[in-house]
Design a protein around this motif. Structure first.
Motif, PDB file in Angstrom:
ATOM      1  N   PRO A  86       4.746  21.996  44.718  1.00  0.00           N
ATOM      2  CA  PRO A  86       3.669  21.831  43.737  1.00  0.00           C
ATOM      3  C   PRO A  86       4.092  22.291  42.346  1.00  0.00           C
ATOM      4  CG  PRO A  86       2.845  22.833  45.763  1.00  0.00           C
ATOM      5  CD  PRO A  86       4.347  22.810  45.868  1.00  0.00           C
ATOM      6  N   VAL A  87       3.524  21.661  41.337  1.00  0.00           N
ATOM      7  CA  VAL A  87       3.848  22.013  39.956  1.00  0.00           C
ATOM      8  C   VAL A  87       3.626  23.497  39.695  1.00  0.00           C
ATOM      9  CG1 VAL A  87       3.152  21.670  37.544  1.00  0.00           C
ATOM     10  CG2 VAL A  87       3.410  19.705  39.064  1.00  0.00           C
ATOM     11  N   VAL A  88       2.522  24.050  40.212  1.00  0.00           N
ATOM     12  CA  VAL A  88       2.176  25.446  39.925  1.00  0.00           C
ATOM     13  C   VAL A  88       3.163  26.436  40.527  1.00  0.00           C
ATOM     14  CG1 VAL A  88      -0.279  24.991  39.629  1.00  0.00           C
ATOM     15  CG2 VAL A  88       0.610  25.515  41.918  1.00  0.00           C
ATOM     16  N   GLU A  89       4.048  25.966  41.407  1.00  0.00           N
ATOM     17  CA  GLU A  89       5.047  26.849  42.006  1.00  0.00           C
ATOM     18  C   GLU A  89       6.416  26.717  41.345  1.00  0.00           C
ATOM     19  OE1 GLU A  89       5.196  26.418  46.227  1.00  0.00           O
ATOM     20  OE2 GLU A  89       3.025  26.604  46.482  1.00  0.00           O
ATOM     21  N   ARG A  90       6.532  25.866  40.354  1.00  0.00           N
ATOM     22  CA  ARG A  90       7.815  25.671  39.687  1.00  0.00           C
ATOM     23  C   ARG A  90       8.022  26.725  38.600  1.00  0.00           C
ATOM     24  NH1 ARG A  90      10.191  21.314  41.572  1.00  0.00           N
ATOM     25  NH2 ARG A  90       8.895  19.806  42.690  1.00  0.00           N
ATOM     26  N   ASP A  91       9.279  27.068  38.369  1.00  0.00           N
ATOM     27  CA  ASP A  91       9.616  28.169  37.452  1.00  0.00           C
ATOM     28  C   ASP A  91       9.069  27.947  36.054  1.00  0.00           C
ATOM     29  OD1 ASP A  91      10.900  29.541  39.446  1.00  0.00           O
ATOM     30  OD2 ASP A  91      12.896  28.805  38.935  1.00  0.00           O
ATOM     31  N   TRP A  92       9.230  26.716  35.522  1.00  0.00           N
ATOM     32  CA  TRP A  92       8.795  26.469  34.146  1.00  0.00           C
ATOM     33  C   TRP A  92       7.295  26.652  34.002  1.00  0.00           C
ATOM     34  CZ3 TRP A  92       5.105  22.905  33.012  1.00  0.00           C
ATOM     35  CH2 TRP A  92       4.876  21.884  33.932  1.00  0.00           C
ATOM     36  N   TYR A  93       6.548  26.321  35.071  1.00  0.00           N
ATOM     37  CA  TYR A  93       5.094  26.469  34.994  1.00  0.00           C
ATOM     38  C   TYR A  93       4.717  27.951  34.965  1.00  0.00           C
ATOM     39  CZ  TYR A  93       0.138  25.715  35.844  1.00  0.00           C
ATOM     40  OH  TYR A  93      -1.230  25.711  35.727  1.00  0.00           O
ATOM     41  N   LYS A  94       5.397  28.759  35.746  1.00  0.00           N
ATOM     42  CA  LYS A  94       5.109  30.195  35.771  1.00  0.00           C
ATOM     43  C   LYS A  94       5.524  30.867  34.461  1.00  0.00           C
ATOM     44  CE  LYS A  94       5.802  30.432  40.792  1.00  0.00           C
ATOM     45  NZ  LYS A  94       6.635  30.987  41.879  1.00  0.00           N
ATOM     46  N   GLN A  95       6.617  30.389  33.875  1.00  0.00           N
ATOM     47  CA  GLN A  95       7.139  31.008  32.649  1.00  0.00           C
ATOM     48  C   GLN A  95       6.174  30.904  31.481  1.00  0.00           C
ATOM     49  OE1 GLN A  95      10.888  29.055  32.016  1.00  0.00           O
ATOM     50  NE2 GLN A  95      11.880  30.073  33.757  1.00  0.00           N
ATOM     51  N   ILE A  99       4.126  33.963  28.017  1.00  0.00           N
ATOM     52  CA  ILE A  99       4.039  33.853  26.561  1.00  0.00           C
ATOM     53  C   ILE A  99       2.661  34.334  26.110  1.00  0.00           C
ATOM     54  CG2 ILE A  99       4.164  32.284  24.592  1.00  0.00           C
ATOM     55  CD1 ILE A  99       5.877  30.433  26.341  1.00  0.00           C
ATOM     56  N   ALA A 100       2.643  35.392  25.333  1.00  0.00           N
ATOM     57  CA  ALA A 100       1.371  36.008  24.937  1.00  0.00           C
ATOM     58  C   ALA A 100       0.631  35.188  23.894  1.00  0.00           C
ATOM     59  CB  ALA A 100       1.617  37.427  24.418  1.00  0.00           C
ATOM     60  N   ASP A 101       1.344  34.666  22.897  1.00  0.00           N
ATOM     61  CA  ASP A 101       0.698  33.905  21.832  1.00  0.00           C
ATOM     62  C   ASP A 101       0.190  32.578  22.389  1.00  0.00           C
ATOM     63  OD1 ASP A 101       1.063  31.658  19.574  1.00  0.00           O
ATOM     64  OD2 ASP A 101       0.520  33.559  18.631  1.00  0.00           O
ATOM     65  N   ALA A 107       2.411  25.151  23.032  1.00  0.00           N
ATOM     66  CA  ALA A 107       3.581  24.383  22.600  1.00  0.00           C
ATOM     67  C   ALA A 107       4.621  24.301  23.718  1.00  0.00           C
ATOM     68  CB  ALA A 107       4.187  25.021  21.357  1.00  0.00           C
ATOM     69  N   PHE A 108       4.820  25.411  24.430  1.00  0.00           N
ATOM     70  CA  PHE A 108       5.771  25.433  25.550  1.00  0.00           C
ATOM     71  C   PHE A 108       5.310  24.481  26.641  1.00  0.00           C
ATOM     72  CE2 PHE A 108       7.290  27.097  29.616  1.00  0.00           C
ATOM     73  CZ  PHE A 108       8.634  27.310  29.366  1.00  0.00           C
ATOM     74  N   ALA A 109       4.018  24.549  26.970  1.00  0.00           N
ATOM     75  CA  ALA A 109       3.468  23.671  27.999  1.00  0.00           C
ATOM     76  C   ALA A 109       3.548  22.206  27.569  1.00  0.00           C
ATOM     77  CB  ALA A 109       2.021  24.055  28.295  1.00  0.00           C
ATOM     78  N   THR A 110       3.297  21.950  26.292  1.00  0.00           N
ATOM     79  CA  THR A 110       3.356  20.580  25.777  1.00  0.00           C
ATOM     80  C   THR A 110       4.759  20.013  25.883  1.00  0.00           C
ATOM     81  OG1 THR A 110       1.517  20.970  24.255  1.00  0.00           O
ATOM     82  CG2 THR A 110       3.000  19.146  23.736  1.00  0.00           C
ATOM     83  N   GLY A 111       5.758  20.820  25.559  1.00  0.00           N
ATOM     84  CA  GLY A 111       7.142  20.369  25.651  1.00  0.00           C
ATOM     85  C   GLY A 111       7.539  20.008  27.063  1.00  0.00           C
ATOM     86  N   VAL A 151      -4.306  21.375  38.133  1.00  0.00           N
ATOM     87  CA  VAL A 151      -3.227  22.093  37.436  1.00  0.00           C
ATOM     88  C   VAL A 151      -3.695  22.453  36.029  1.00  0.00           C
ATOM     89  CG1 VAL A 151      -0.914  21.865  36.452  1.00  0.00           C
ATOM     90  CG2 VAL A 151      -1.365  21.068  38.782  1.00  0.00           C
ATOM     91  N   THR A 152      -4.381  21.506  35.380  1.00  0.00           N
ATOM     92  CA  THR A 152      -4.904  21.743  34.041  1.00  0.00           C
ATOM     93  C   THR A 152      -5.951  22.856  34.053  1.00  0.00           C
ATOM     94  OG1 THR A 152      -4.519  19.429  33.444  1.00  0.00           O
ATOM     95  CG2 THR A 152      -6.081  20.647  32.095  1.00  0.00           C
ATOM     96  N   ARG A 153      -6.788  22.885  35.065  1.00  0.00           N
ATOM     97  CA  ARG A 153      -7.815  23.917  35.149  1.00  0.00           C
ATOM     98  C   ARG A 153      -7.195  25.305  35.240  1.00  0.00           C
ATOM     99  NH1 ARG A 153     -11.180  27.335  37.389  1.00  0.00           N
ATOM    100  NH2 ARG A 153     -13.441  27.041  37.145  1.00  0.00           N
ATOM    101  N   ASN A 154      -6.110  25.416  35.963  1.00  0.00           N
ATOM    102  CA  ASN A 154      -5.439  26.712  36.075  1.00  0.00           C
ATOM    103  C   ASN A 154      -4.970  27.191  34.707  1.00  0.00           C
ATOM    104  OD1 ASN A 154      -4.346  28.875  37.762  1.00  0.00           O
ATOM    105  ND2 ASN A 154      -2.328  28.049  37.204  1.00  0.00           N
ATOM    106  N   PHE A 155      -4.459  26.268  33.889  1.00  0.00           N
ATOM    107  CA  PHE A 155      -4.006  26.614  32.541  1.00  0.00           C
ATOM    108  C   PHE A 155      -5.189  27.053  31.688  1.00  0.00           C
ATOM    109  CE2 PHE A 155      -2.670  25.860  28.188  1.00  0.00           C
ATOM    110  CZ  PHE A 155      -1.350  26.296  28.184  1.00  0.00           C
TER     111      PHE A 155
END
Length: 219
Positions: A86-95, A99-101, A107-111, A151-155
């Protein structure tokens, strides 16, 4: 050779590697045919011929054409990795949640989302077109969009937990707005129809999401 040595165990890694190569060849062939011919005109015998394997091999590995498309979808979504993590278990999603800001997080999620859209846009078009004539594919389309919504709701929930959502904006409404802005159809319309560059789309989406979701003092 001693009697207690079983030569078959040395063949297992070879057989496994060949099976993986065959599976990859079928998925490669299916992706080419789905994206060039569409769902309706792609057949399992044609995929088998394109992959240079037997029809029985394709049916044994994937069963139906819809299941084959689903496996192509998951591999494409994962960036060519043949798994269904699942997307929510991938490293980039957790990273992104480190990011506090909030604007930098968006921007990170958009990229990362842009890279995914560039991979899946063609297949989404296949799924949406096929859904008009195939009930099973319509269910797959709904499933894909439903998974994306969750996935969007989690964000959105994480933004709310961190106190970043604008006043009066509920998590449910924030999710709907974020889901719509991130919808792959917007990417296709702006880049394919209107000729925007990927960088222009990315900047627009980061700005639009920030303005739609965040407190004004945060952006």
């Amino acid at each position: 050779m001693p009697d207690n040595v079983n030569p078959r165990r040395y063949d297992s890694p070879v057989r496994e590697r060949r099976a993986q190569q065959t599976r990859a060849a079928v998925l490669d062939a299916a992706e080419r045919m789905f994206t060039t011919r569409g769902f309706v005109r792609t057949t399992l015998p044609a995929v088998a011929e394109e992959a240079a394997v037997s029809l029985a091999t394709v049916k044994l590995a994937f069963g139906t054409k819809t299941e084959l498309l689903l496996n192509v979808w998951h591999r494409t979504l994962a960036g060519g990795v043949d798994d269904q993590v699942p997307v929510v278990e991938r490293d980039w999603y957790k990273q992104q949640f480190e990011i506090a800001d909030p604007v930098q997080r968006i921007a990170f999620a958009t990229g990362n989302g842009l890279m995914i859209r560039q991979r899946i846009a063609g297949l989404i078009a296949v799924i949406e077109a096929g859904a008009t004539v195939d009930d099973t594919l319509a269910a797959l389309r709904d499933r894909v969009f439903e998974e994306h919504w969750h996935v969007t709701r989690n964000f959105a929930q994480r933004l709310a937990d961190d106190g970043h959502l604008r006043d009066g904006l509920t998590v449910e409404r924030a999710t709907d707005e974020l889901w719509l802005l991130n919808h792959v159809s917007n990417y296709r319309h702006l880049t394919e129809t209107r000729g925007w560059s990927a960088a222009e789309y990315e900047a627009w989406l980061t700005r639009s999401v920030s303005h739609a979701l965040l407190k004004p003092e945060l952006y």
